[in-house]
Scaffold this motif. Structure first.
Motif, PDB file in Angstrom:
ATOM      1  N   VAL A   1      37.830  47.419  38.737  1.00  0.00           N
ATOM      2  CA  VAL A   1      38.489  48.674  39.093  1.00  0.00           C
ATOM      3  C   VAL A   1      38.033  49.791  38.162  1.00  0.00           C
TER       4      VAL A   1
ATOM      5  N   SER B   1      33.253  56.553  40.762  1.00  0.00           N
ATOM      6  CA  SER B   1      33.794  57.624  41.598  1.00  0.00           C
ATOM      7  C   SER B   1      33.855  58.936  40.822  1.00  0.00           C
TER       8      SER B   1
ATOM      9  N   THR C   1      36.590  47.674  49.267  1.00  0.00           N
ATOM     10  CA  THR C   1      37.195  48.760  50.029  1.00  0.00           C
ATOM     11  C   THR C   1      37.577  49.914  49.102  1.00  0.00           C
ATOM     12  N   LEU C   2      38.080  49.559  47.912  1.00  0.00           N
ATOM     13  CA  LEU C   2      38.409  50.596  46.925  1.00  0.00           C
ATOM     14  C   LEU C   2      37.163  51.410  46.568  1.00  0.00           C
TER      15      LEU C   2
ATOM     16  N   THR D   1      36.844  55.439  47.203  1.00  0.00           N
ATOM     17  CA  THR D   1      36.881  56.391  46.090  1.00  0.00           C
ATOM     18  C   THR D   1      35.505  56.944  45.726  1.00  0.00           C
TER      19      THR D   1
ATOM     20  N   LEU E   1      42.426  42.402  42.662  1.00  0.00           N
ATOM     21  CA  LEU E   1      41.737  43.462  41.924  1.00  0.00           C
ATOM     22  C   LEU E   1      41.557  43.057  40.462  1.00  0.00           C
TER      23      LEU E   1
ATOM     24  N   ALA F   1      39.524  43.860  48.525  1.00  0.00           N
ATOM     25  CA  ALA F   1      40.222  45.032  47.988  1.00  0.00           C
ATOM     26  C   ALA F   1      39.291  45.862  47.100  1.00  0.00           C
ATOM     27  N   GLU F   2      38.467  45.177  46.286  1.00  0.00           N
ATOM     28  CA  GLU F   2      37.567  45.904  45.372  1.00  0.00           C
ATOM     29  C   GLU F   2      36.485  46.670  46.132  1.00  0.00           C
TER      30      GLU F   2
END
Lengths: 101, 244
Positions: free
Chosen positions: A9, A16, B62-63, B67, A4, B59-60
């Motif tokens: 992120v 989101s 899927t995140l 979200t 990540l 991971a990114e």
């Protein structure tokens, strides 16, 4: 194995928050503000207009094979409602037309 | 048709006096939406493959699916995703593509104002086009299960996230994508999206203006401003076109 990047992120979380604001905002805001039919029509037209704006300028980059394949994708999607079948036909069309033309 | 409608007309909608929020409603939503969620998984898989090509890790990607949970917005974002990330354009277009959710949320109000704020606002997160349409249909035909949106949304979320993970994993093992026509995938995805967003001839004026403005601004301005310029002009034209 969890990979990540902090910037990624942060951007994902901003996306989101923006999305949740629209999903929850309709429940909250529009119970308090009266929306005109004109505004509703504008909001309703946005997703289609955005996707068209993204699609049309890039379509010409694929030349004749791209245009013919695009027509095939549209045809199959309208007829079958199957995303994967439409995409599959599009891929096969673009690969074979590139070989032929 | 000349018969006068009154409060007791058989086809009049039932007044909404209360809503339940039960595990039965949750289950009903999940089960009814599962076949639809399988279709959504097709998009999720493609999103995963494209996210990998755009440089996101498993991971990114899927995140993001877990979200954000907004198919069209995520596909648009991944199209304009480059290194360094054009943050303003990515978040801005996400917001603009999702503005329709304001209307969809508003349409739920007559029923959802009978739920507690936590029930209503937690359910709102799981709103997607497909399960919203299913839920509205259920509520309009007299359903009073407040957990239906949450249940159907959980079905969408589960398949969307798993399909993303599968796509991003498989996508990583494909070499030389242009040879397999993979450079054309996203264009094809948008073409399929377009057939779903088409509302008949009423869409034509706005789409024409969007296309023309997008092509012109793509030549005049750098980056991805043409997406916002085209999208907003189409939307504004639809507003101007609106009568009564």
């Amino acid at each position: 194995m969890v990979d990540l990047d902090p910037t990624v992120v942060a951007v994902v979380l901003a996306m989101s928050v923006a999305t949740y604001a629209t999903k929850a905002g309709g429940l909250w805001l529009l119970g308090r503000v009266e929306l005109s039919g004109r505004t509703e029509a504008a909001l309703d037209a946005l997703p289609g207009a955005v996707v068209i704006s993204l699609l049309v300028p890039t379509l010409s980059e694929f030349g004749v094979p791209g245009l013919v394949s695009a027509a095939a994708v549209l045809f199959v999607a309208r007829r079958t409602d199957s995303v994967l079948l439409a995409l599959g036909v599009g891929m096969v069309a673009v690969i074979s037309l590139r070989r032929l033309l | 048709m000349s018969q006068k409608r009154n409060d007791h007309a058989p086809d009049a909608p039932e007044p909404i006096e209360s809503m339940s929020f039960s595990s039965a409603g949750l289950r009903a939503g999940f089960v009814r939406c599962t076949p639809i969620a399988l279709g959504v998984a097709g998009y999720g898989f493609v999103f995963g493959v494209l996210a990998d090509r755009a440089g996101l890790s498993a991971a990114e990607a899927t995140l993001m699916s877990a979200t954000v949970l907004a198919g069209a917005a995520q596909l648009v974002a991944i199209e304009i995703w480059t290194e360094p990330i054009p943050i303003l354009a990515v978040v801005g277009t996400t917001l603009v593509v999702n503005l329709r959710y304001l209307l969809m949320g508003a349409a739920l109000r007559p029923w959802f104002r009978h739920l507690s704020p936590i029930q209503a606002y937690a359910s709102a997160f799981f709103t997607a086009d497909e399960n919203w349409a299913l839920t509205i249909g259920e509520l309009r035909s007299g359903g009073r299960q407040g957990a239906f949106l949450l249940g159907s949304g959980l079905a969408i979320w589960t398949f969307w996230v798993l399909a993303t993970l599968l796509g991003v994993t498989v996508g990583g093992s494909i070499e030389r994508p242009a040879r397999f026509g993979l450079d054309f995938v996203l264009t094809a995805v948008f073409l399929v999206l377009v057939t779903e967003l088409w509302e008949g001839r009423s869409s034509l004026p706005a789409w024409t203006v969007a296309a023309v403005v997008a092509v012109l601004t793509a030549r005049l301005l750098p980056g991805y401003w043409y997406v916002l310029c085209g999208g907003l002009s189409g939307s504004l034209l639809q507003a101007a076109w609106y009568d009564g």
